[in-house]
Design a protein around this motif. Sequence first.
Motif, short mmCIF file in Angstrom:
data_model
loop_
_atom_site.label_atom_id
_atom_site.label_comp_id
_atom_site.label_asym_id
_atom_site.label_seq_id
_atom_site.Cartn_x
_atom_site.Cartn_y
_atom_site.Cartn_z
N VAL A 820 17.47 81.69 48.03
CA VAL A 820 17.13 82.88 47.30
C VAL A 820 18.47 83.70 47.14
O VAL A 820 18.94 84.17 46.17
CB VAL A 820 16.08 83.82 47.37
CG1 VAL A 820 15.83 84.93 46.81
CG2 VAL A 820 14.88 83.11 47.22
N THR A 821 19.07 83.78 48.69
CA THR A 821 20.31 84.59 48.69
C THR A 821 21.31 83.96 47.99
O THR A 821 22.18 84.54 47.42
CB THR A 821 20.33 84.70 50.19
OG1 THR A 821 19.61 85.23 50.91
CG2 THR A 821 21.72 85.38 50.59
N GLY A 822 21.50 82.53 48.29
CA GLY A 822 22.58 81.90 47.39
C GLY A 822 22.44 81.85 46.01
O GLY A 822 23.64 82.27 45.38
N ILE A 823 21.09 81.93 45.74
CA ILE A 823 21.08 82.11 43.96
C ILE A 823 21.41 83.63 43.66
O ILE A 823 22.12 83.59 42.53
CB ILE A 823 19.55 81.69 43.65
CG1 ILE A 823 19.20 80.28 43.80
CG2 ILE A 823 19.22 82.01 42.17
CD1 ILE A 823 17.78 79.65 43.79
N GLY A 824 20.95 84.50 44.30
CA GLY A 824 21.23 85.72 44.01
C GLY A 824 22.68 86.18 43.99
O GLY A 824 23.45 86.88 42.98
N ILE A 825 23.55 85.63 45.12
CA ILE A 825 24.68 85.64 45.17
C ILE A 825 25.51 85.07 43.96
O ILE A 825 26.42 85.44 43.24
CB ILE A 825 25.49 85.39 46.59
CG1 ILE A 825 24.87 86.32 47.65
CG2 ILE A 825 26.89 85.45 46.54
CD1 ILE A 825 25.30 86.07 49.10
N ALA A 826 25.39 83.81 43.84
CA ALA A 826 25.79 83.13 42.68
C ALA A 826 25.56 83.81 41.13
O ALA A 826 26.39 83.80 40.43
CB ALA A 826 25.10 81.51 42.76
N THR A 827 24.51 84.16 41.14
CA THR A 827 24.03 85.21 39.89
C THR A 827 24.92 86.24 39.77
O THR A 827 25.52 86.61 38.67
CB THR A 827 22.56 85.48 39.97
OG1 THR A 827 21.87 84.28 40.05
CG2 THR A 827 22.13 86.28 38.46
#
Length: 918
Positions: A820-827
Amino acid sequence: MKFHFCSLFFLSYVACVYFPPRDRIPLGVLMEEPGSQTLIPVLTSLYANHLINQNVDYHMKFQKVADDSYEASKIICNLTSSGNGVTAFISSLPSKKTHMLDSICAEMEIPHIQLLWDSEPTISKLTSLNFYPGVDLFAEGLATIVQSLQWKSFVVLYEDESSLLRLKYILKLEPYNPEKKWNSIRLKKLGPGPDYRGVFKDIKHIPETNIILDCKTEKILDVLQQAQSVRMLEIFHSYFLTPLDAHTIDLESLNYKANITTIRIFQPEHKLIEQAIRNWELAERNFFNNTVKYDRYTIKTSTVLMHDAVEHLIGAINDFYKTERVRPIALMCNDTTKFESGFRLISYMKIKPADRALTGPIQFNKNGTRIDFTIYLIKGTRNHTLNSWRAQDQNLLSNRTQKEYEKDVEEMLKGEDLVIASRIMLPYLSYVEGHQSKIGNDKYEGYAKDLMDLIAKIAGFQYTFELVNDNQAGTYDKTLGRWNGLIGEITEHRAQMAISDLAMTAQRQQVVDFSSPFMNLGIGLMVKKATIKEIPLFSFLDPFTQDVWAYTATLLLGLSLLFFLAYRLAPNEWVNPHPCEQNPDELEIEWNFKNCVWLVLGSLLQQGCDILPRSLSTRVSLSLWWFFSLIMYNSYTANLAAFLTTEKAGITVKNVEELAKQTTIKYGCMEYSATYEFFKNSDYTTYRKMWNNMKASNNPSVFVKNDDEGVKRVLSTKDSLYAYLTESTIIDYNVKIKCDLKSVGNWLNSISYAIAMPMNAGYLGIINSAILNLSESGELDKLKEKWWKQKRNETICQEERKTGENKSLKLNRVAGVFLVTGIGIATGYIVAMLEFLWNVKSVAIDEKMSYLEALKHEFMFAINLRLQKKRTKHKITPGISSERLNSNTMNNRSRSFSKISNIFVNNESNTSNIDKKD
């Protein structure tokens, strides 16, 4: 050897002619069946007295007494009335005839000496002496000897009611209790015969291995032969023969294995017996011209009693002659005349010591009952004296030590091929690979076989394994009234020992004897380990249900909207955008919808916000949201810790108490096993509750037929909802190879595995000694290590890490958070790129550049990490080509982007104007 009475009278006549004239003392000898062994002691004593006594010549009147009482009384009266009458009577007659003779002798005051058991003692005994042991004392001595045998139980097999007089104290060793399931003393009548096998079959069915046999001596051999025909004379049987002449029987012809003990009241090895035998053999040669060799161990009790009686009587009369002469006279039965010296003679005989009697010291009470004698307990029929009991002090003396006893047992076991009952049960006994081609014990392997090999080597016997048909340990079938399994093999006398996972229980100990335990254990609880949960990627969402998450998200958006409207309504939230102006023309509000969402989200995540409300109403509403956020945040954190550290799923219990309190997990045990009996008979509240629960669970039943079925049920029951109660050794054996199983809690009780044997088996002591030696030497521990670990074909489970050693979270537990953190940062980066590209478009339009040129310049500025300032707006001078702009820009990359507009002018004055404008 029997004699015609004409020969006896002839011998008496020869004695009278041969011996010189002296005072003739007639003595009457009355018997039912005169024989050589009875008569020879009389003749020997007469001859010896004749050689040394010059005053008295004894004349014996031998007479066979008829069975008819009237005829017997006529014979007795004829003896008292013929010639000089009779000075004294010596009789070996049955009780009925003895009483008649007592009556006649008492009337005439003629001494009467008895040699047989008087089963019906009369009141008047003033003129009688009985050299046979007294009824009560003899019965008491028998009871003491039976106690010394240390039999836990036995059957008294008697011939008739008169036997019960001898056995009365034995029967009193245990008061009869009809309410008891098993009485240690059972009474059975032998029956009229000639077939006695039925009574032995009944004893075999009880079952019982210790038998007290009281019958006529001449019946003993026939009775034992019939017992042998129904396998009631095996190595584990013990017989106690009460007749005093039982030692004269040749038991070797039976080729028996049983432990048989007999009794007698004299010692054949005594020097007085040896001297008497020499005299008897000499008398046979002198009087009858017979060369007879007397076997000291076949001398009957009546023979030695006759010898003692005659010697005692002759000695008393000889002593009498020192003070007065004895003058016998003829007496008629219908006359009142009495024998003048009779009463004084019998009174003297009662007090006269007899220290050289063959049956030991003799002493009588005032009624003429013998009160001093010794009973010797003999192993078999020969010279192996085990114990002795003397009536005078009523003390039992043991003639052998424990080591001597064990040595006797070793001798008994040597060379014997014992049948050992067992069953196929891992790891105690199993078939070896390729057992079809093997024979005997080579077909098997296991803990039980190795243990029996060691015991057999120590005790010196051989053995053969026999498998029980039903493969059961042993339970009592109330319908059939018998035991099955291994216990049944022992009680039915098909095996001498039984070994397996055979637990010692109170019920089993009532029918078999157990050796010392070779393994100590207890009842344990076996359950299936909780399964490793499949970790979902978004396991961090597990602390709340989907409903809670949905409500929380809805509340977040809804509350953001409400705050947005509330803040617009609150006057204090509208502020002056230019603080320097005291009276602004317009007010603005910071709380747009994005800021409201940020405030609500930041509060929920415990991060706060850069701006806060100013009005009272909005602060109150926000405070309540903070309170809600605090509760939700901490609840989530607490649940998250539990969810992240819990690796296994399923309901678990830590001990039996927890198991008894819950109702979700079913539990059971093997039907009719030691565990089953433990719960059934327990009075402890928890165990009683568990028993009731197990009995109530009938669909399906929680009881299993064997341990293998119980283990399979634990493994196959869904969600670990079945627990199995069984012996700890079964649990230990299975959990080492079935890694999904485990043992929980402590032992419920203490159980011992031991070798079962028939009750009071003579070899129990040596088996106990062998097991003790193996235990002290560590061999038992080695055997368990071998068959529980080393000899396992299956893979041994690795020992689990102890709880509390390492609580570190694994990556799979928090992978979702990383995702989730990765997806959030990527977003965020994607949005930043979109913003950047959008801004490039604006720059290109404002600066009248192509989009690619603006993208290039903006990108180059962004990656120049030394630049920290950027102009907000650029002014472009007409006439400057894009190539020039590009060249100057590249040459001044080291300068701040805030001064990048300098390259768009041609002279120094334009540059200063631009700076001023900025």
